[in-house]
Design a protein around this motif. Structure first.
Motif, PDB file in Angstrom:
ATOM      1  N   GLU A  96       0.832  -1.208   0.000  1.00 33.88           N
ATOM      2  CA  GLU A  96       0.000   0.000   0.000  1.00 33.88           C
ATOM      3  C   GLU A  96       0.868   1.259   0.000  1.00 33.88           C
ATOM      4  N   MET A  97       1.934   1.277   0.788  1.00 36.94           N
ATOM      5  CA  MET A  97       2.804   2.451   0.844  1.00 36.94           C
ATOM      6  C   MET A  97       3.624   2.588  -0.437  1.00 36.94           C
ATOM      7  N   VAL A  98       4.012   1.493  -1.036  1.00 34.86           N
ATOM      8  CA  VAL A  98       4.735   1.563  -2.310  1.00 34.86           C
ATOM      9  C   VAL A  98       3.826   2.167  -3.385  1.00 34.86           C
ATOM     10  N   ILE A  99       2.574   1.774  -3.403  1.00 31.04           N
ATOM     11  CA  ILE A  99       1.626   2.355  -4.359  1.00 31.04           C
ATOM     12  C   ILE A  99       1.448   3.848  -4.092  1.00 31.04           C
ATOM     13  N   PHE A 100       1.329   4.227  -2.825  1.00 37.04           N
ATOM     14  CA  PHE A 100       1.170   5.636  -2.450  1.00 37.04           C
ATOM     15  C   PHE A 100       2.370   6.466  -2.908  1.00 37.04           C
ATOM     16  N   ILE A 101       3.568   5.984  -2.643  1.00 41.91           N
ATOM     17  CA  ILE A 101       4.775   6.715  -3.036  1.00 41.91           C
ATOM     18  C   ILE A 101       4.903   6.732  -4.554  1.00 41.91           C
ATOM     19  N   ALA A 102       4.510   5.652  -5.225  1.00 44.56           N
ATOM     20  CA  ALA A 102       4.582   5.621  -6.684  1.00 44.56           C
ATOM     21  C   ALA A 102       3.663   6.674  -7.306  1.00 44.56           C
ATOM     22  N   VAL A 103       2.467   6.841  -6.752  1.00 46.83           N
ATOM     23  CA  VAL A 103       1.552   7.873  -7.264  1.00 46.83           C
ATOM     24  C   VAL A 103       2.150   9.255  -7.062  1.00 46.83           C
ATOM     25  N   LEU A 104       2.759   9.488  -5.912  1.00 45.86           N
ATOM     26  CA  LEU A 104       3.392  10.786  -5.673  1.00 45.86           C
ATOM     27  C   LEU A 104       4.577  11.014  -6.608  1.00 45.86           C
ATOM     28  N   LEU A 105       5.376   9.993  -6.831  1.00 47.01           N
ATOM     29  CA  LEU A 105       6.501  10.123  -7.760  1.00 47.01           C
ATOM     30  C   LEU A 105       6.018  10.329  -9.189  1.00 47.01           C
ATOM     31  N   LEU A 106       4.898   9.725  -9.535  1.00 45.30           N
ATOM     32  CA  LEU A 106       4.312   9.948 -10.851  1.00 45.30           C
ATOM     33  C   LEU A 106       3.899  11.415 -11.015  1.00 45.30           C
ATOM     34  N   GLY A 107       3.295  11.982  -9.971  1.00 48.46           N
ATOM     35  CA  GLY A 107       2.951  13.403 -10.002  1.00 48.46           C
ATOM     36  C   GLY A 107       4.175  14.283 -10.087  1.00 48.46           C
ATOM     37  N   LEU A 108       5.236  13.941  -9.357  1.00 48.58           N
ATOM     38  CA  LEU A 108       6.479  14.703  -9.433  1.00 48.58           C
ATOM     39  C   LEU A 108       7.091  14.617 -10.824  1.00 48.58           C
ATOM     40  N   ALA A 109       7.063  13.438 -11.427  1.00 48.44           N
ATOM     41  CA  ALA A 109       7.594  13.287 -12.783  1.00 48.44           C
ATOM     42  C   ALA A 109       6.790  14.127 -13.782  1.00 48.44           C
ATOM     43  N   TYR A 110       5.485  14.177 -13.615  1.00 48.62           N
ATOM     44  CA  TYR A 110       4.635  14.985 -14.488  1.00 48.62           C
ATOM     45  C   TYR A 110       4.979  16.468 -14.371  1.00 48.62           C
ATOM     46  N   VAL A 111       5.116  16.931 -13.137  1.00 49.92           N
ATOM     47  CA  VAL A 111       5.445  18.344 -12.922  1.00 49.92           C
ATOM     48  C   VAL A 111       6.829  18.652 -13.471  1.00 49.92           C
ATOM     49  N   TRP A 112       7.752  17.744 -13.272  1.00 46.56           N
ATOM     50  CA  TRP A 112       9.116  17.940 -13.768  1.00 46.56           C
ATOM     51  C   TRP A 112       9.124  17.967 -15.289  1.00 46.56           C
ATOM     52  N   ARG A 113       8.361  17.064 -15.893  1.00 51.26           N
ATOM     53  CA  ARG A 113       8.293  16.983 -17.356  1.00 51.26           C
ATOM     54  C   ARG A 113       7.681  18.248 -17.973  1.00 51.26           C
ATOM     55  N   LYS A 114       6.692  18.834 -17.274  1.00 51.38           N
ATOM     56  CA  LYS A 114       6.061  20.061 -17.760  1.00 51.38           C
ATOM     57  C   LYS A 114       6.977  21.271 -17.611  1.00 51.38           C
ATOM     58  N   GLY A 115       8.085  21.122 -16.868  1.00 48.77           N
ATOM     59  CA  GLY A 115       9.026  22.229 -16.687  1.00 48.77           C
ATOM     60  C   GLY A 115       8.615  23.217 -15.634  1.00 48.77           C
ATOM     61  N   LEU A 116       7.750  22.819 -14.707  1.00 47.35           N
ATOM     62  CA  LEU A 116       7.272  23.738 -13.680  1.00 47.35           C
ATOM     63  C   LEU A 116       8.247  23.920 -12.527  1.00 47.35           C
ATOM     64  N   LEU A 117       9.304  23.130 -12.484  1.00 44.56           N
ATOM     65  CA  LEU A 117      10.274  23.244 -11.406  1.00 44.56           C
ATOM     66  C   LEU A 117      11.474  24.092 -11.792  1.00 44.56           C
ATOM     67  N   LYS A 118      11.441  24.723 -12.935  1.00 41.19           N
ATOM     68  CA  LYS A 118      12.557  25.580 -13.376  1.00 41.19           C
ATOM     69  C   LYS A 118      12.283  27.008 -12.928  1.00 41.19           C
ATOM     70  N   TRP A 119      13.282  27.665 -12.358  1.00 40.02           N
ATOM     71  CA  TRP A 119      13.109  29.039 -11.891  1.00 40.02           C
ATOM     72  C   TRP A 119      13.174  30.037 -13.018  1.00 40.02           C
ATOM     73  N   ALA A 120      13.995  29.792 -13.987  1.00 42.50           N
ATOM     74  CA  ALA A 120      14.182  30.780 -15.057  1.00 42.50           C
ATOM     75  C   ALA A 120      13.373  30.442 -16.293  1.00 42.50           C
TER      76      ALA A 120
END
Length: 120
Positions: A96-120
């Motif tokens: 259950e916790m592996v699934i929970f962390i995987a969903v969060l990492l999937l969201g982080l990968a999505y945000v990273w892929r969209k370029g929302l974590l870049k300051w400039a």
């Protein structure tokens, strides 16, 4: 008066004293502070730039960072109790916790892929 009520009376006296001291300090600060109104003091300040009259200048990206922080802070709220009581949960709790962390990492990968974590 019984000892039970005497203890509550002591607490009430301390609470009243605290409110009176706070009120006295705020009142003295109001009396003693300098009164120098200046128009520059009332201008909205936004990161060193003058505000536009129609809308705020805050970048939407700052709100995204705040939401990401809240999301991963909530993750910590769920992981700590799980880590403390992991033994009785067994394999089910681990999966259950592996699934929970995987969903969060999937969201982080999505945000990273969209370029929302870049300051400039």
């Amino acid at each position: 008066m019984t000892e039970f009520y005497r203890q509550y009376l002591a607490v009430a006296v301390f609470v009243l004293a605290a409110f009176l001291m706070v009120g006295a300090m705020l009142g003295m600060a109001r009396i003693l502070r300098p009164k120098l109104p200046q128009d520059e003091k009332y201008i909205t300040y936004e990161s060193g730039s003058d505000p536009l009259p129609l809308f705020g200048q805050a970048n939407v990206r700052y709100y995204i960072y705040a939401l990401l922080f809240v999301i991963f802070d909530v993750e910590a709220v769920f992981i700590f109790p799980w880590a403390i009581g992991a033994d009785p949960l067994g394999w089910f709790g681990l999966i259950e916790m592996v699934i929970f962390i995987a969903v969060l990492l999937l969201g982080l990968a999505y945000v990273w892929r969209k370029g929302l974590l870049k300051w400039a």
